[in-house]
Enzyme design. Structure first.
Site, PDB file in Angstrom:
ATOM      1  N   TYR A 143       0.855  -1.221  -0.115  1.00 22.66           N
ATOM      2  CA  TYR A 143      -0.081   0.094  -0.119  1.00 22.66           C
ATOM      3  C   TYR A 143       0.851   1.320  -0.022  1.00 22.66           C
ATOM      4  O   TYR A 143       0.400   2.387  -0.489  1.00 22.66           O
ATOM      5  CB  TYR A 143      -0.964  -0.013   1.221  1.00 22.66           C
ATOM      6  CG  TYR A 143      -2.237  -1.143   1.362  1.00 22.66           C
ATOM      7  CD1 TYR A 143      -2.294  -1.933   0.100  1.00 22.66           C
ATOM      8  CD2 TYR A 143      -2.710  -1.253   2.372  1.00 22.66           C
ATOM      9  CE1 TYR A 143      -3.178  -2.908   0.207  1.00 22.66           C
ATOM     10  CE2 TYR A 143      -3.699  -2.175   2.418  1.00 22.66           C
ATOM     11  CZ  TYR A 143      -4.046  -3.090   1.304  1.00 22.66           C
ATOM     12  OH  TYR A 143      -5.195  -4.030   1.179  1.00 22.66           O
ATOM     13  N   LYS A 192       3.400 -15.298   2.904  1.00 22.55           N
ATOM     14  CA  LYS A 192       3.376 -16.211   1.660  1.00 22.55           C
ATOM     15  C   LYS A 192       4.712 -16.240   1.185  1.00 22.55           C
ATOM     16  O   LYS A 192       5.273 -15.929   0.251  1.00 22.55           O
ATOM     17  CB  LYS A 192       2.826 -15.299   0.525  1.00 22.55           C
ATOM     18  CG  LYS A 192       2.379 -15.888  -0.608  1.00 22.55           C
ATOM     19  CD  LYS A 192       1.199 -16.919  -0.853  1.00 22.55           C
ATOM     20  CE  LYS A 192       0.688 -17.627  -1.976  1.00 22.55           C
ATOM     21  NZ  LYS A 192       0.034 -18.998  -1.607  1.00 22.55           N
ATOM     22  N   ASP A 224      -3.135 -18.029   2.274  1.00 21.60           N
ATOM     23  CA  ASP A 224      -4.238 -18.501   1.384  1.00 21.60           C
ATOM     24  C   ASP A 224      -4.951 -19.650   2.441  1.00 21.60           C
ATOM     25  O   ASP A 224      -6.105 -19.785   2.499  1.00 21.60           O
ATOM     26  CB  ASP A 224      -4.022 -19.259   0.139  1.00 21.60           C
ATOM     27  CG  ASP A 224      -2.535 -19.944   0.020  1.00 21.60           C
ATOM     28  OD1 ASP A 224      -1.811 -19.685   1.251  1.00 21.60           O
ATOM     29  OD2 ASP A 224      -2.316 -20.471  -0.953  1.00 21.60           O
ATOM     30  N   ASP A 248      -5.432  -6.538   6.241  1.00 19.55           N
ATOM     31  CA  ASP A 248      -6.566  -6.173   5.815  1.00 19.55           C
ATOM     32  C   ASP A 248      -7.519  -6.878   5.431  1.00 19.55           C
ATOM     33  O   ASP A 248      -8.752  -6.907   5.964  1.00 19.55           O
ATOM     34  CB  ASP A 248      -6.107  -5.128   4.400  1.00 19.55           C
ATOM     35  CG  ASP A 248      -7.369  -3.784   3.879  1.00 19.55           C
ATOM     36  OD1 ASP A 248      -8.157  -3.824   4.963  1.00 19.55           O
ATOM     37  OD2 ASP A 248      -6.946  -3.366   3.000  1.00 19.55           O
ATOM     38  N   ASP A 252     -10.785  -8.240   8.040  1.00 19.19           N
ATOM     39  CA  ASP A 252     -12.543  -8.184   7.646  1.00 19.19           C
ATOM     40  C   ASP A 252     -13.012  -9.401   7.621  1.00 19.19           C
ATOM     41  O   ASP A 252     -14.138  -9.672   7.954  1.00 19.19           O
ATOM     42  CB  ASP A 252     -12.311  -7.555   6.026  1.00 19.19           C
ATOM     43  CG  ASP A 252     -12.467  -6.176   6.205  1.00 19.19           C
ATOM     44  OD1 ASP A 252     -12.209  -5.507   7.516  1.00 19.19           O
ATOM     45  OD2 ASP A 252     -12.982  -5.527   5.168  1.00 19.19           O
TER      46      ASP A 252
END
Ligand code: NAD
Length: 359
Positions: A143, A192, A224, A248, A252
């Site tokens: 980001y 990852k 994942d 992020d 959620d």
């Protein structure tokens, strides 16, 4: 007498002022019950600051925050400012305040209130015992990396770069280990590392500092797989720590296990004990001004502030217990009510919780 703690209160837009008013009543009640002392100072932020001061984050608001021990924030934004240029958008103020206050981690608890299990889309037996915290890195990663466009052989290309340095990883992972230490002593580091170089640096760093926390059980999970396990076995997680973009998304996902956005608190922390506390939800312009918003997320953000910044665990527990008691007695705001005709308003919910706060 206990030391006076300074709290910057920033109500913001939409339902922000409505839910923050209830949280302030909780502050006053804990002063009465526990003898703690709070001094609050109010600042303009978001859309209301754009209207009155021409900028989402006026310097005087920032000064109030910097002089405080903690910040309580409602929510910002709304359709009125959606088409503003970037510099005068409420969201720009959010990024600005985090940066100016040096907040590098976002803490999102997700725990199940037994009486609200039916509000979740998952089966009650899968949710049983779920009580986890996602610790998300907030100021690095993709980001914030360099972004640009360029011409390529097959037309325009877009590039987003993901950068992390050892210091950024180490400080948040240490914070997560400390949080795990105060809970069930289990840390899940999510990356990852089979594909990304930043993730390999992340994992190496976690492995290097883990011996400093021998009392905390550590596991590494690929992002994942973590997304799947959160739905399959959410109760097996205690503290999850991860980089910005993974956090992020996972925070959620974890939030939705609990069924309602009106119940979720959050904290953004920097070095030391300073923190900014806010509900996870936004300014809910669709219900603003109607007195029907659920104040529980903001009230639980106060409990989180007591725990993480002030170490007032007795008052934090009293607030959480009061919320549970009120819910167990069947009181609901519209967002969590099965029978909407019996829903109560923001102030009524706040008053019931306040009445239930005791030592
Ligand atoms: P939202 O969270 O404001 O609302 C989503 C839905 O949940 C709406 O239907 C709303 O009525 C409901 N809801 C949210 N909080 C509730 C509460 N306490 N009680 C009852 N119902 C509640 O998300 P959105 O609609 O995507 O965003 C609205 C505005 O808020 C946008 O301008 C957005 O940019 C902003 N926003 C701000 C923050 C923040 O200040 N940190 C976070 C998210 C969104």
């Amino acid at each position: 007498m206990s030391e006076v703690k300074k709290i910057a209160v920033i109500a913001g837009d939409g339902i922000g002022p409505e839910v923050v008013a209830e949280a302030e009543k909780v502050l006053r009640k804990t002063e009465e019950v526990f003898g703690y002392k709070f001094e609050t100072e109010h600042g303009l932020f978001g859309g209301i600051a754009i209207d009155q001061k021409g900028t989402p984050l006026p310097q005087e608001t920032l000064d109030i925050c910097k002089q405080a021990d903690a910040v309580l924030l409602g929510a910002v934004g709304g359709p009125k400012w959606d088409s503003n240029p970037k510099e005068t958008r409420p969201e720009t103020g959010l990024l600005g305040i985090r940066k100016a206050l040096g907040l590098f981690s976002n803490i999102r608890p997700a725990s199940i209130f037994d009486c609200l299990k039916d509000a979740s889309t998952l089966k009650p037996e899968v949710l049983d015992g779920t009580d986890l915290i996602v610790v998300r890195e907030l100021t690095g990663g993709i980001y914030f990396g360099e972004k640009f466009r360029r011409d390529g052989a097959n037309g325009q290309e877009a590039v987003d770069t993901c950068v992390y340095n050892v210091m950024e990883v180490e400080r948040i992972v240490r914070q997560a280990f400390e949080i795990a230490r105060g809970r069930r002593k289990k840390l899940t580091s999510v990356d990852k590392a089979n594909v990304l170089e930043t993730s390999r640096l992340w994992r190496e760093t976690v492995i290097r500092i883990a011996p400093d926390y021998p009392d905390v059980e550590l596991e590494h999970v690929l992002v994942d797989n973590c997304a799947m396990q959160l739905l399959r076995r959410p109760s097996s997680f205690d503290v999850i720590v991860t980089e910005n973009m993974f956090g992020d998304i996972l925070s959620d996902e974890a939030a939705m296990l609990t069924g309602s956005i009106g119940m979720l608190s959050s904290a953004s922390l920097g070095e030391g004990s300073f923190g900014l506390y806010e509900p996870v939800h936004g300014s809910a312009p669709d219900i603003a001004g109607q007195g029907i918003a659920n104040p529980i997320a903001t009230i639980l953000s106060v409990a989180l502030m007591f725990r993480l910044t002030f170490g007032y665990n007795d008052a934090a527990e009293a607030i959480e217990r009061a919320v549970k008691e009120v819910l167990d007695a069947g009181h609901r705001t519209g967002d969590i009510a099965v029978d909407k005709s019996k829903a109560i308003g923001t102030t009524a919910m706040g008053d019931l919780i306040i009445a239930a706060i005791r030592k």
